[in-house]
Design a protein around this motif. Structure first.
Motif, PDB file in Angstrom:
ATOM      1  N   ALA A 165       0.815  -1.221   0.000  1.00  0.00           N
ATOM      2  CA  ALA A 165       0.000   0.000   0.000  1.00  0.00           C
ATOM      3  C   ALA A 165       0.847   1.269   0.000  1.00  0.00           C
ATOM      4  CB  ALA A 165      -0.937  -0.009   1.205  1.00  0.00           C
ATOM      5  N   ASP A 166       2.066   1.188   0.540  1.00  0.00           N
ATOM      6  CA  ASP A 166       2.920   2.372   0.616  1.00  0.00           C
ATOM      7  C   ASP A 166       3.813   2.548  -0.614  1.00  0.00           C
ATOM      8  OD1 ASP A 166       4.781   0.366   0.939  1.00  0.00           O
ATOM      9  OD2 ASP A 166       5.327   0.887   2.993  1.00  0.00           O
ATOM     10  N   GLY A 167       3.610   1.723  -1.646  1.00  0.00           N
ATOM     11  CA  GLY A 167       4.381   1.859  -2.880  1.00  0.00           C
ATOM     12  C   GLY A 167       5.601   0.973  -2.959  1.00  0.00           C
ATOM     13  N   ARG A 168       5.983   0.347  -1.851  1.00  0.00           N
ATOM     14  CA  ARG A 168       7.095  -0.599  -1.892  1.00  0.00           C
ATOM     15  C   ARG A 168       6.638  -1.897  -2.566  1.00  0.00           C
ATOM     16  NH1 ARG A 168       9.021  -1.034   4.253  1.00  0.00           N
ATOM     17  NH2 ARG A 168       6.755  -1.164   4.493  1.00  0.00           N
ATOM     18  N   TRP A 169       7.626  -2.677  -3.034  1.00  0.00           N
ATOM     19  CA  TRP A 169       7.349  -3.985  -3.606  1.00  0.00           C
ATOM     20  C   TRP A 169       8.042  -5.057  -2.776  1.00  0.00           C
ATOM     21  CZ3 TRP A 169       4.647  -5.562  -8.128  1.00  0.00           C
ATOM     22  CH2 TRP A 169       4.027  -4.511  -8.820  1.00  0.00           C
ATOM     23  N   ALA A 174      11.701  -3.777  -1.845  1.00  0.00           N
ATOM     24  CA  ALA A 174      12.292  -2.738  -2.693  1.00  0.00           C
ATOM     25  C   ALA A 174      11.467  -1.449  -2.636  1.00  0.00           C
ATOM     26  CB  ALA A 174      12.376  -3.225  -4.143  1.00  0.00           C
ATOM     27  N   LYS A 175      12.179  -0.327  -2.544  1.00  0.00           N
ATOM     28  CA  LYS A 175      11.533   0.986  -2.474  1.00  0.00           C
ATOM     29  C   LYS A 175      12.171   1.935  -3.484  1.00  0.00           C
ATOM     30  CE  LYS A 175      10.597   4.819   0.729  1.00  0.00           C
ATOM     31  NZ  LYS A 175      10.799   5.308   2.114  1.00  0.00           N
ATOM     32  N   THR A 176      11.353   2.569  -4.310  1.00  0.00           N
ATOM     33  CA  THR A 176      11.856   3.517  -5.305  1.00  0.00           C
ATOM     34  C   THR A 176      12.197   4.846  -4.647  1.00  0.00           C
ATOM     35  OG1 THR A 176      10.487   2.517  -7.028  1.00  0.00           O
ATOM     36  CG2 THR A 176      11.357   4.723  -7.464  1.00  0.00           C
ATOM     37  N   ILE A 177      13.386   5.365  -4.990  1.00  0.00           N
ATOM     38  CA  ILE A 177      13.846   6.662  -4.492  1.00  0.00           C
ATOM     39  C   ILE A 177      14.223   7.521  -5.697  1.00  0.00           C
ATOM     40  CG2 ILE A 177      15.547   7.879  -3.056  1.00  0.00           C
ATOM     41  CD1 ILE A 177      13.753   6.063  -1.426  1.00  0.00           C
ATOM     42  N   GLY A 178      13.919   8.828  -5.647  1.00  0.00           N
ATOM     43  CA  GLY A 178      14.321   9.741  -6.716  1.00  0.00           C
ATOM     44  C   GLY A 178      13.493   9.565  -7.974  1.00  0.00           C
ATOM     45  N   SER A 179      14.005  10.127  -9.076  1.00  0.00           N
ATOM     46  CA  SER A 179      13.285  10.041 -10.353  1.00  0.00           C
ATOM     47  C   SER A 179      14.263   9.970 -11.512  1.00  0.00           C
ATOM     48  CB  SER A 179      12.355  11.245 -10.531  1.00  0.00           C
ATOM     49  OG  SER A 179      13.102  12.410 -10.833  1.00  0.00           O
ATOM     50  N   ALA A 239      13.919  11.602 -14.228  1.00  0.00           N
ATOM     51  CA  ALA A 239      14.011  12.919 -14.858  1.00  0.00           C
ATOM     52  C   ALA A 239      15.264  13.680 -14.464  1.00  0.00           C
ATOM     53  CB  ALA A 239      12.771  13.737 -14.505  1.00  0.00           C
ATOM     54  N   ASP A 240      15.662  13.572 -13.200  1.00  0.00           N
ATOM     55  CA  ASP A 240      16.857  14.300 -12.735  1.00  0.00           C
ATOM     56  C   ASP A 240      18.047  13.377 -12.493  1.00  0.00           C
ATOM     57  OD1 ASP A 240      16.103  13.007 -10.445  1.00  0.00           O
ATOM     58  OD2 ASP A 240      15.672  14.812  -9.284  1.00  0.00           O
ATOM     59  N   GLY A 241      17.919  12.118 -12.933  1.00  0.00           N
ATOM     60  CA  GLY A 241      19.045  11.193 -12.818  1.00  0.00           C
ATOM     61  C   GLY A 241      19.281  10.632 -11.435  1.00  0.00           C
ATOM     62  N   THR A 242      18.301  10.752 -10.539  1.00  0.00           N
ATOM     63  CA  THR A 242      18.486  10.266  -9.163  1.00  0.00           C
ATOM     64  C   THR A 242      17.750   8.949  -8.901  1.00  0.00           C
ATOM     65  OG1 THR A 242      16.586  11.562  -8.364  1.00  0.00           O
ATOM     66  CG2 THR A 242      18.769  12.624  -8.310  1.00  0.00           C
ATOM     67  N   LEU A 243      17.145   8.378  -9.935  1.00  0.00           N
ATOM     68  CA  LEU A 243      16.352   7.161  -9.747  1.00  0.00           C
ATOM     69  C   LEU A 243      17.209   6.011  -9.210  1.00  0.00           C
ATOM     70  CD1 LEU A 243      13.573   5.769 -10.169  1.00  0.00           C
ATOM     71  CD2 LEU A 243      14.406   5.080 -12.433  1.00  0.00           C
ATOM     72  N   ARG A 244      16.711   5.369  -8.150  1.00  0.00           N
ATOM     73  CA  ARG A 244      17.389   4.200  -7.594  1.00  0.00           C
ATOM     74  C   ARG A 244      16.399   3.413  -6.754  1.00  0.00           C
ATOM     75  NH1 ARG A 244      18.633   8.062  -3.564  1.00  0.00           N
ATOM     76  NH2 ARG A 244      18.419   7.226  -1.425  1.00  0.00           N
ATOM     77  N   VAL A 245      16.815   2.222  -6.361  1.00  0.00           N
ATOM     78  CA  VAL A 245      16.017   1.393  -5.467  1.00  0.00           C
ATOM     79  C   VAL A 245      16.808   1.127  -4.199  1.00  0.00           C
ATOM     80  CG1 VAL A 245      15.068  -0.926  -5.106  1.00  0.00           C
ATOM     81  CG2 VAL A 245      14.653   0.267  -7.257  1.00  0.00           C
ATOM     82  N   ASP A 246      16.192   1.384  -3.061  1.00  0.00           N
ATOM     83  CA  ASP A 246      16.745   0.951  -1.782  1.00  0.00           C
ATOM     84  C   ASP A 246      16.161  -0.431  -1.502  1.00  0.00           C
ATOM     85  OD1 ASP A 246      18.171   3.240  -1.525  1.00  0.00           O
ATOM     86  OD2 ASP A 246      16.991   4.102   0.103  1.00  0.00           O
ATOM     87  N   MET A 247      17.016  -1.422  -1.371  1.00  0.00           N
ATOM     88  CA  MET A 247      16.564  -2.801  -1.278  1.00  0.00           C
ATOM     89  C   MET A 247      17.064  -3.466  -0.005  1.00  0.00           C
ATOM     90  SD  MET A 247      17.162  -5.815  -4.116  1.00  0.00           S
ATOM     91  CE  MET A 247      18.900  -6.133  -3.753  1.00  0.00           C
ATOM     92  N   GLN A 248      16.199  -4.261   0.600  1.00  0.00           N
ATOM     93  CA  GLN A 248      16.598  -5.115   1.717  1.00  0.00           C
ATOM     94  C   GLN A 248      16.325  -6.561   1.320  1.00  0.00           C
ATOM     95  OE1 GLN A 248      16.163  -4.242   5.843  1.00  0.00           O
ATOM     96  NE2 GLN A 248      15.356  -2.195   5.458  1.00  0.00           N
ATOM     97  N   TYR A 249      17.316  -7.406   1.543  1.00  0.00           N
ATOM     98  CA  TYR A 249      17.217  -8.831   1.217  1.00  0.00           C
ATOM     99  C   TYR A 249      17.402  -9.612   2.502  1.00  0.00           C
ATOM    100  CZ  TYR A 249      18.474 -13.324  -0.961  1.00  0.00           C
ATOM    101  OH  TYR A 249      18.535 -14.649  -1.336  1.00  0.00           O
TER     102      TYR A 249
END
Length: 234
Positions: free
Chosen positions: A124-128, A157-162, A164-174
């Motif tokens: 629900a919070d957008g994480r996968w 996995a959680k999406t961070i940044g975008s 458009a400005d080149g900051t897109l990344r995923v913060d991931m916990q395994y």
């Protein structure tokens, strides 16, 4: 199957969001740029159960990309070198299936296999999240010398940044809890987790980014072809 999946999701989210009662037992065993691996182990019936928690960053992709790539069986051989063969025993839906995984033998221990329920969803919070939880299944047969291991694995996995400005990344916990079953030297189990988890997750990150780049390029090419056909028809 639904109860198994829901329990695995709830357990993973509780550990990630609320921490662990045995937090002091976690020790950092590997650290590099963009990745920290911690481990805590215990014994079950004399066998070492290896628990690991890896926090890392995957640049240039979104959480859905990572989760879908991790969940898909046809991508697994691109990043998980421990697998000898894998096949689907049951497909409950597009997001839930039961798989039989045969692992490559690591001498001098016996060969291992796993039967896992695998599930992917957006929270629900957008994480996968993807969970792989050991289950019993009558369709999973293996040779006499193969030992059935037990595992509880979750990728969040959680999406961070975008983009458009080149900051897109995923913060991931395994998160992984592995009971190899049978006989396996504790020192070998610990050494393998310290060495293999960073290697596997680096491969996952690299293969996922390569796959996403290819898919984006194909999408651009398809759009260009459609545009060219429209211009010719005008």
């Amino acid at each position: 199957m639904e109860a198994v999946v829901e329990r695995a999701v709830a357990t993973a989210l509780k550990l990630v969001d609320e921490g662990d009662a045995s937090e002091s037992a976690w020790k950092t065993v590997h650290q590099e740029e963009g990745m920290v691996v911690s481990r805590a182990d215990c014994e079950v019936n004399g066998a070492v159960v290896d628990r690991s928690r890896t926090i890392c960053t995957v640049p240039g992709v979104c959480a859905r990309d990572v989760a879908a790539f991790f969940f898909a069986l046809d991508h697994k051989d691109k990043w998980d070198t421990s697998v000898e063969k894998i096949h689907t025993l049951e497909k409950h839906s597009d997001t839930t299936m039961v798989c039989h995984i045969v692992c490559k033998r690591i001498w001098p221990s016996a060969q291992r296999d796993l039967v896992v329920a695998s599930h992917v969803r957006e929270l629900a919070d957008g994480r996968w999240i993807v969970v792989n939880e050991s289950v019993q299944h009558t369709g999973a047969t293996s040779g006499r010398s193969v030992v059935r291991a037990q595992s509880s694995i979750a990728l969040l996995a959680k999406t961070i940044g975008s983009a458009a400005d080149g900051t897109l990344r995923v913060d991931m916990q395994y998160l992984a809890s592995i009971n190899p079953g049978g006989w396996a030297p504790a020192s070998v189990v610990r050494a393998l987790s310290t060495k293999e988890y960073p290697k596997v997750l680096r491969k996952l990150s690299s293969a996922c980014r390569e796959h996403v780049t290819i898919q984006r390029n194909l999408t651009v090419e398809r759009k260009l072809r459609v545009k060219q056909r429209q211009l010719r028809a005008a």
